[in-house]
Scaffold this motif. Sequence first.
Motif, mmCIF file in Angstrom:
data_model
loop_
_atom_site.group_PDB
_atom_site.id
_atom_site.type_symbol
_atom_site.label_atom_id
_atom_site.label_comp_id
_atom_site.label_asym_id
_atom_site.label_seq_id
_atom_site.Cartn_x
_atom_site.Cartn_y
_atom_site.Cartn_z
ATOM 1 N N GLY A 57 -10.467 -2.162 -2.845
ATOM 2 C CA GLY A 57 -11.327 -1.161 -2.220
ATOM 3 C C GLY A 57 -12.786 -1.355 -2.590
ATOM 4 N N ALA B 43 -19.672 11.475 2.285
ATOM 5 C CA ALA B 43 -18.489 12.311 2.509
ATOM 6 C C ALA B 43 -18.821 13.706 1.990
ATOM 7 C CB ALA B 43 -17.277 11.743 1.780
ATOM 8 N N PRO C 96 -12.981 12.156 -1.598
ATOM 9 C CA PRO C 96 -12.191 10.930 -1.519
ATOM 10 C C PRO C 96 -12.268 10.138 -2.815
ATOM 11 C CG PRO C 96 -14.317 10.571 -0.517
ATOM 12 C CD PRO C 96 -14.286 12.022 -0.934
ATOM 13 N N HIS D 154 -2.608 8.190 6.411
ATOM 14 C CA HIS D 154 -2.696 8.610 7.815
ATOM 15 C C HIS D 154 -1.558 8.024 8.657
ATOM 16 C CE1 HIS D 154 -6.622 10.299 6.908
ATOM 17 N NE2 HIS D 154 -6.987 9.138 6.396
ATOM 18 N N LYS E 49 0.834 -1.206 0.000
ATOM 19 C CA LYS E 49 0.000 0.000 0.000
ATOM 20 C C LYS E 49 0.866 1.253 0.000
ATOM 21 C CE LYS E 49 -3.442 0.271 2.846
ATOM 22 N NZ LYS E 49 -4.192 0.173 4.137
ATOM 23 N N THR F 123 -19.486 12.134 7.041
ATOM 24 C CA THR F 123 -18.109 12.417 7.438
ATOM 25 C C THR F 123 -17.646 13.669 6.699
ATOM 26 O OG1 THR F 123 -17.549 10.109 7.876
ATOM 27 C CG2 THR F 123 -15.720 11.596 7.403
ATOM 28 N N CYS G 31 -20.752 11.546 -2.376
ATOM 29 C CA CYS G 31 -19.856 12.680 -2.153
ATOM 30 C C CYS G 31 -20.632 13.974 -2.389
ATOM 31 C CB CYS G 31 -18.663 12.624 -3.106
ATOM 32 S SG CYS G 31 -17.402 11.420 -2.641
ATOM 33 N N GLU H 22 -2.368 10.447 2.798
ATOM 34 C CA GLU H 22 -3.490 9.612 2.386
ATOM 35 C C GLU H 22 -3.656 8.406 3.300
ATOM 36 O OE1 GLU H 22 -4.639 8.675 -1.880
ATOM 37 O OE2 GLU H 22 -3.780 6.739 -1.298
ATOM 38 N N ARG I 91 -15.884 -2.259 -0.065
ATOM 39 C CA ARG I 91 -17.071 -1.420 -0.030
ATOM 40 C C ARG I 91 -18.324 -2.236 -0.339
ATOM 41 N NH1 ARG I 91 -16.322 1.198 -4.160
ATOM 42 N NH2 ARG I 91 -17.916 0.132 -5.357
ATOM 43 N N ARG J 10 -11.569 3.539 -3.166
ATOM 44 C CA ARG J 10 -10.687 3.107 -2.083
ATOM 45 C C ARG J 10 -11.320 3.184 -0.703
ATOM 46 N NH1 ARG J 10 -5.312 3.072 -3.735
ATOM 47 N NH2 ARG J 10 -5.282 2.604 -5.963
ATOM 48 N N VAL J 11 -12.354 3.993 -0.531
ATOM 49 C CA VAL J 11 -12.893 4.227 0.806
ATOM 50 C C VAL J 11 -14.379 3.870 0.842
ATOM 51 C CG1 VAL J 11 -11.232 5.999 1.449
ATOM 52 C CG2 VAL J 11 -13.272 6.635 0.174
ATOM 53 N N PRO J 12 -14.883 3.488 2.006
ATOM 54 C CA PRO J 12 -16.273 3.006 2.104
ATOM 55 C C PRO J 12 -17.309 4.107 2.209
ATOM 56 C CG PRO J 12 -15.215 2.801 4.232
ATOM 57 C CD PRO J 12 -14.156 3.314 3.281
#
Length: 298
Positions: free
Chosen positions: A86, A104, A139, A36, A17, A133, A149, A34, A90, A143-145
């Motif tokens: 990802g 998001a 995002p 964190h 990753k 969020t 957007c 990205e 998801r 890649r993110v759940p």
Amino acid sequence: MSISPPVPRFPSLNALKAFEAAARLGGFAPAAEELHVTAGAVAAQIKSLEQEIGAALFVRQARGVSLTPLGQRALQGFIAAFDMLGEAVRDLKRDAAPQKVHIAALPALAQLWLAPRLPAVRERLDGIDISVTALERPPNLKRVPFDLCLFYGSHSPHGSIRFAEDELLPVCTPEVARALKKPWDLKQAVCLTDTAWAGDWSTWAEKIMPGEGFAPRGPVFSLYALALQEALSGAGVLMSRRALVAPYLASGALVAPFSKTAPAGEAISLWLLPTSRRGGAAEQVMEALQVIAGDTDT
């Protein structure tokens, strides 16, 4: 006697990753943001991966890093692999909880545009669990759940709902407005600025009073909601976006001392992945917001 060959050791997923993010984003620092983690952690993971495969993936230079030919050849395969991973995660979460929708949103939009409309959405779509969020940037939905957007943008992704382009206008309390007879009076006023949209003052001033060289004087805030609260308390004049202050203008808590506005050059956009399930909870929330926003904006 049976002979079992040794199971090949798979490289660390975190190391893979780190490589993919650093290669795709062009450096260890953006990859760290990205993922964190710290840039040092990214560098350590990549060094470990390079030692394991026995070859360099990056060329380290004083001004940053660049991919070796080997790293360049590997990049697209890893991008595709992590995109697929990802999406699989998801989809797994979506199938496990089909009535949950995670949005998001830009912080200002989450608090000032979305939150006031959520009660009507929930009433319209009983049984759908909506979470929000706040993020500063859209995002990568592969890649993110997240399911939806909600951000400002001059260009919107294919299949998105693009609401009317927002407009810029100074706002303040009626008391503060009494000292503002013409736009040039802003030169003597306390002007409130949000760092994310610091250029909005210049955009409005260039259209309304071109050639004046106007520069706002006053405090700067890292959150638009804080700047808005200061305007509501009478601390100064805020360069606002109409979609975010419309309820305060309607109630009279804030007023626009000048009738002239300027286009923000951006519209509120709402989108989901094209591969999202047709008729699913996310699409229902998206359609409900479109109807409710249309009702409240008319």
